[in-house]
Design a protein around this motif. Structure first.
Motif, PDB file in Angstrom:
ATOM      1  N   SER A   5       0.821  -1.211   0.000  1.00 14.96           N
ATOM      2  CA  SER A   5       0.000   0.000   0.000  1.00 14.96           C
ATOM      3  C   SER A   5       0.857   1.265   0.000  1.00 14.96           C
ATOM      4  CB  SER A   5      -0.909   0.013   1.228  1.00 14.96           C
ATOM      5  OG  SER A   5      -1.743   1.144   1.227  1.00 14.96           O
ATOM      6  N   GLY A   6       0.618   2.127  -1.005  1.00 12.15           N
ATOM      7  CA  GLY A   6       1.301   3.404  -1.095  1.00 12.15           C
ATOM      8  C   GLY A   6       2.665   3.369  -1.735  1.00 12.15           C
ATOM      9  N   ALA A  27      -0.602  -3.762  -8.096  1.00 10.98           N
ATOM     10  CA  ALA A  27      -1.722  -2.856  -7.829  1.00 10.98           C
ATOM     11  C   ALA A  27      -2.739  -3.494  -6.888  1.00 10.98           C
ATOM     12  CB  ALA A  27      -2.394  -2.458  -9.145  1.00 10.98           C
ATOM     13  N   GLU A  28      -2.965  -4.781  -7.035  1.00  6.98           N
ATOM     14  CA  GLU A  28      -3.885  -5.470  -6.128  1.00  6.98           C
ATOM     15  C   GLU A  28      -3.410  -5.394  -4.682  1.00  6.98           C
ATOM     16  OE1 GLU A  28      -5.788  -8.859  -9.141  1.00  6.98           O
ATOM     17  OE2 GLU A  28      -4.112  -9.368  -7.819  1.00  6.98           O
ATOM     18  N   GLY A  30      -1.890  -2.735  -3.567  1.00  5.01           N
ATOM     19  CA  GLY A  30      -1.910  -1.335  -3.166  1.00  5.01           C
ATOM     20  C   GLY A  30      -0.846  -0.435  -3.739  1.00  5.01           C
ATOM     21  N   ALA A  31      -0.001  -0.953  -4.637  1.00  3.52           N
ATOM     22  CA  ALA A  31       1.071  -0.130  -5.205  1.00  3.52           C
ATOM     23  C   ALA A  31       0.559   0.724  -6.358  1.00  3.52           C
ATOM     24  CB  ALA A  31       2.218  -1.013  -5.696  1.00  3.52           C
ATOM     25  N   HIS A  32       1.121   1.921  -6.488  1.00  8.98           N
ATOM     26  CA  HIS A  32       0.915   2.763  -7.660  1.00  8.98           C
ATOM     27  C   HIS A  32       1.992   2.360  -8.671  1.00  8.98           C
ATOM     28  CE1 HIS A  32      -1.687   4.953  -4.987  1.00  8.98           C
ATOM     29  NE2 HIS A  32      -0.682   5.262  -4.192  1.00  8.98           N
ATOM     30  N   VAL A  53      -5.176  -0.831 -13.559  1.00  8.37           N
ATOM     31  CA  VAL A  53      -4.605  -0.423 -12.272  1.00  8.37           C
ATOM     32  C   VAL A  53      -5.491   0.632 -11.617  1.00  8.37           C
ATOM     33  CG1 VAL A  53      -2.645   0.715 -11.151  1.00  8.37           C
ATOM     34  CG2 VAL A  53      -2.248  -0.988 -12.952  1.00  8.37           C
ATOM     35  N   GLN A  54      -5.920   1.581 -12.402  1.00  8.20           N
ATOM     36  CA  GLN A  54      -6.768   2.644 -11.869  1.00  8.20           C
ATOM     37  C   GLN A  54      -8.093   2.089 -11.355  1.00  8.20           C
ATOM     38  OE1 GLN A  54      -6.768   5.139 -15.361  1.00  8.20           O
ATOM     39  NE2 GLN A  54      -5.045   6.383 -14.628  1.00  8.20           N
ATOM     40  N   CYS A  58      -5.678   2.481  -7.639  1.00 11.06           N
ATOM     41  CA  CYS A  58      -4.292   2.945  -7.556  1.00 11.06           C
ATOM     42  C   CYS A  58      -3.980   3.879  -8.719  1.00 11.06           C
ATOM     43  CB  CYS A  58      -3.329   1.752  -7.587  1.00 11.06           C
ATOM     44  SG  CYS A  58      -3.521   0.624  -6.195  1.00 11.06           S
ATOM     45  N   ARG A  59      -2.955   4.691  -8.533  1.00  9.45           N
ATOM     46  CA  ARG A  59      -2.516   5.584  -9.597  1.00  9.45           C
ATOM     47  C   ARG A  59      -1.609   4.818 -10.559  1.00  9.45           C
ATOM     48  NH1 ARG A  59       0.795   9.918  -7.528  1.00  9.45           N
ATOM     49  NH2 ARG A  59       1.199   8.626  -5.682  1.00  9.45           N
ATOM     50  N   ALA A  60      -1.594   5.268 -11.812  1.00 15.31           N
ATOM     51  CA  ALA A  60      -0.759   4.587 -12.800  1.00 15.31           C
ATOM     52  C   ALA A  60      -0.493   5.504 -13.977  1.00 15.31           C
ATOM     53  CB  ALA A  60      -1.432   3.306 -13.282  1.00 15.31           C
TER      54      ALA A  60
END
Length: 264
Positions: A5-6, A27-28, A30-32, A53-54, A58-60
């Motif tokens: 996450s983050g 992304a699942e 929690g990573a961007h 991803v979005q 999450c951001r991508a």
């Protein structure tokens, strides 16, 4: 909250196949994620991965770069840092595996294979590590192959050589970067049914032999490689460093048989 996450991740060759699966798994958790792609033909696919991803919250971004070119690698990292932030997790996934026997390999093929499979790891990792060292934190995961350890086919000696070189590079980086709290590890898939192997596996006889040669009697999946990459990128693997995690069904510990592969 996911295990990552983050965190900010960059996956080279992330628009398809194993790379795409790794992006989605990150992304699942929690990573961007920054999705690297090389050619204009992959732009639409990279955009599709970004949307996936979005959709996970999450951001991508998609970022184009030939990761075998230092100038393009530097520009890629600048773009990622400006859009997402400093890279916490680098997954060096970009790779090529053109089929040519030793006596037929052209210099261009040899150079392209090593540029993509080895030089890109050096360039991307060196740039990522500069920032990771400052922050005393980082995870570098290199996607290698069963061919890092054993000869898997009579028609890819250049590929096998590049993956073996990348294996030693992984170990060297792990020793040098470990004192900065940077873990450097690798994942070693055997044959995975992705678009890189579409033509190869289209031959039913070759597919059958690939499956029969594997102790698990099945091909690997891209998601399985993503699962391994997530583990190595997580704090669960804080004391794992310089390791090649084989995700090959035991193929690399099995004595090869003459009928395992067919020269084409």
């Amino acid at each position: 909250m996911g295990r990552l996450s983050g965190k900010i991740a960059l996956v080279t060759g992330g628009s398809r196949g194993i790379g795409e699966a790794i992006v989605i798994r990150l992304a699942e958790e929690g990573a961007h994620v920054a999705v690297n792609f090389t050619s204009d033909s992959s732009r639409e696919k990279a955009g599709s991965v970004v949307k996936q991803v979005q959709a996970l919250g999450c951001r991508a971004i998609a970022v184009q770069a030939d990761v075998g070119s230092k100038d393009q690698v530097l520009r890629m990292f600048d773009a990622v840092e400006q859009s997402l932030g400093p890279v916490d997790i680098l997954v060096n996934n970009a790779g090529v595996a053109p089929f040519e026997s030793f006596m037929k390999i052209q210099e261009e093929t040899w150079d392209r294979t090593f540029n993509t499979n080895v030089k890109s790891i050096f360039l991307c990792s060196q740039r990522a590590a500069a920032s990771m060292i400052e922050r005393r934190y980082g995870k570098i995961v290199n996607v290698l192959s069963t061919a890092s350890l054993v000869v898997t086919s009579p028609v890819i000696p250049h590929y096998q050589s590049s993956k073996a070189a990348a294996h030693m590079l992984t170990k060297g980086m792990a020793i040098e970067l470990g004192k900065f709290n940077i873990n450097v590890n690798a994942v070693g898939p055997s044959t995975v049914d992705t678009d890189m192997c579409t033509d190869f596996l289209a031959d039913d006889e070759i597919r059958r032999k690939e499956i029969e040669a594997n102790p698990m009697r099945r091909l690997g999946t891209a998601r399985q490689i993503g699962d391994a990459a997530v583990f190595l990128a997580s704090d669960e693997a804080m004391q794992v460093n310089g390791h090649l995690l084989m995700v090959d069904g035991g193929l690399s510990v099995k004595a090869a048989q003459p009928e395992d592969h067919m020269e084409r």
